[in-house]
Every structure is written in structure tokens, then in C-alpha cells.
Motif scaffolding. Structure first.
Motif, PDB file in Angstrom:
ATOM      1  N   TRP A  92      39.266  -4.703  34.775  1.00 27.90           N
ATOM      2  CA  TRP A  92      39.715  -4.119  33.510  1.00 27.90           C
ATOM      3  C   TRP A  92      40.437  -5.183  32.709  1.00 27.90           C
ATOM      4  CZ3 TRP A  92      42.287  -3.349  38.064  1.00 27.90           C
ATOM      5  CH2 TRP A  92      43.622  -3.704  38.095  1.00 27.90           C
ATOM      6  N   ALA A 143      41.463  -1.348  29.174  1.00 26.70           N
ATOM      7  CA  ALA A 143      40.156  -1.094  28.554  1.00 26.70           C
ATOM      8  C   ALA A 143      39.087  -1.869  29.314  1.00 26.70           C
ATOM      9  CB  ALA A 143      40.183  -1.525  27.086  1.00 26.70           C
ATOM     10  N   GLU A 144      37.845  -1.620  28.956  1.00 25.43           N
ATOM     11  CA  GLU A 144      36.692  -2.362  29.481  1.00 25.43           C
ATOM     12  C   GLU A 144      36.635  -2.331  31.009  1.00 25.43           C
ATOM     13  OE1 GLU A 144      37.130  -6.250  27.794  1.00 25.43           O
ATOM     14  OE2 GLU A 144      36.954  -5.514  25.750  1.00 25.43           O
ATOM     15  N   GLY A 186      37.561   5.517  29.803  1.00 25.34           N
ATOM     16  CA  GLY A 186      38.879   5.679  29.200  1.00 25.34           C
ATOM     17  C   GLY A 186      39.274   7.121  28.963  1.00 25.34           C
ATOM     18  N   THR A 190      45.221  -4.239  27.499  1.00 26.43           N
ATOM     19  CA  THR A 190      45.223  -4.212  26.034  1.00 26.43           C
ATOM     20  C   THR A 190      46.498  -4.832  25.477  1.00 26.43           C
ATOM     21  OG1 THR A 190      46.146  -1.972  26.002  1.00 26.43           O
ATOM     22  CG2 THR A 190      43.734  -2.180  25.915  1.00 26.43           C
TER      23      THR A 190
END
Length: 128
Positions: free
Chosen positions: A89, A61-62, A17, A92
Motif C-alpha cells: 500500500w 491507498a493503492e 478502500g 497518503t
């Protein structure tokens, strides 16, 4: 750092990120606008690329980014690369998880002992 390390570092920045805009060069006077193609977008010009990458970092994110076939060639102050990349991903905003097998290619330039992208293309590898 060489061009190959820059590509790998960009993948790491996606995973963690970190800001992505610094990996892209800005046009000089007289240049045509640089272009970054994503899976569902076309960003034209340094300003639009930077804005789009900042928005991507803020709304995802992720990340999982797995390189399968990175190839890089350097000639003086220019380099080009291609890769097959599995990536995932989470949005969010919606919470949806996205997963794609993709193809990447791009061109980099070196200035001040730093490699930066001047063009990038990411597409899905779906078969017809």
C-alpha cells in the motif's frame, strides 16, 4: 455468505478502500474486549478497532492484497482462518510505498446471517 467469502470480501475492501469496520463484530455485555493485531499495532475493543480501521482507510491507498494459502473452518456459528498474504500500500501522508509478506489468522462469528471478525492477527513472515 460463508466465512471464506467474508475473508475474501475483506481483502477486496482493502483493495478498493471500502470501509473495514463493518467486518468486525462489537462486544456484548460481559465480553472481554476483542483484539486486532496489525503489523505494528494492537487495537483493543470494538471502538478502538473501528477508529483504527477508519484511520487506516483514510491514510492509505493503492492496496495490493494477494492471498496464497487461505484456509477456513466453520463450526456452527463460529469460524477460524489462516492465510499467507502478500500486501502493498501507499501512505497518503508520506507517499511511501510499503510491501510485506504476512501471516493472517483470526476468528469469526455469525449472527443475522452475516459473518464478522471477533479477532484478527496479522504479522510479518520474516525469518530469524
Amino acid at each position: 455468505m460463508d466465512a471464506r467469502s467474508t475473508v475474501r470480501e475483506y481483502y477486496d475492501a482493502l483493495r478498493t478502500g471500502d470501509p473495514l469496520a463493518p467486518y468486525f463484530a462489537e462486544e456484548h455485555d460481559g465480553d472481554d474486549a476483542f483484539v486486532k493485531f496489525g503489523i505494528s499495532e494492537r487495537l483493543t475493543g470494538s471502538e478502538q478497532i473501528q477508529t483504527g480501521l477508519c484511520a487506516q482507510t483514510e491514510t492509505t491507498a493503492e492496496w495490493t492484497v494477494t492471498s496464497h494459502a487461505l484456509r477456513v473452518c466453520e463450526r456452527g456459528t463460529h469460524a477460524w482462518f489462516s492465510d499467507s498474504v502478500s500486501m502493498e500500500w501507499t501512505s497518503t501522508e508520506s507517499g511511501d510505498r510499503h510491501e510485506f509478506d504476512t501471516r493472517w489468522s483470526g476468528t469469526l462469528t455469525e449472527s443475522s446471517n452475516r459473518w464478522q471478525f471477533v479477532g484478527m492477527h496479522v504479522s510479518t513472515a520474516d525469518e530469524l
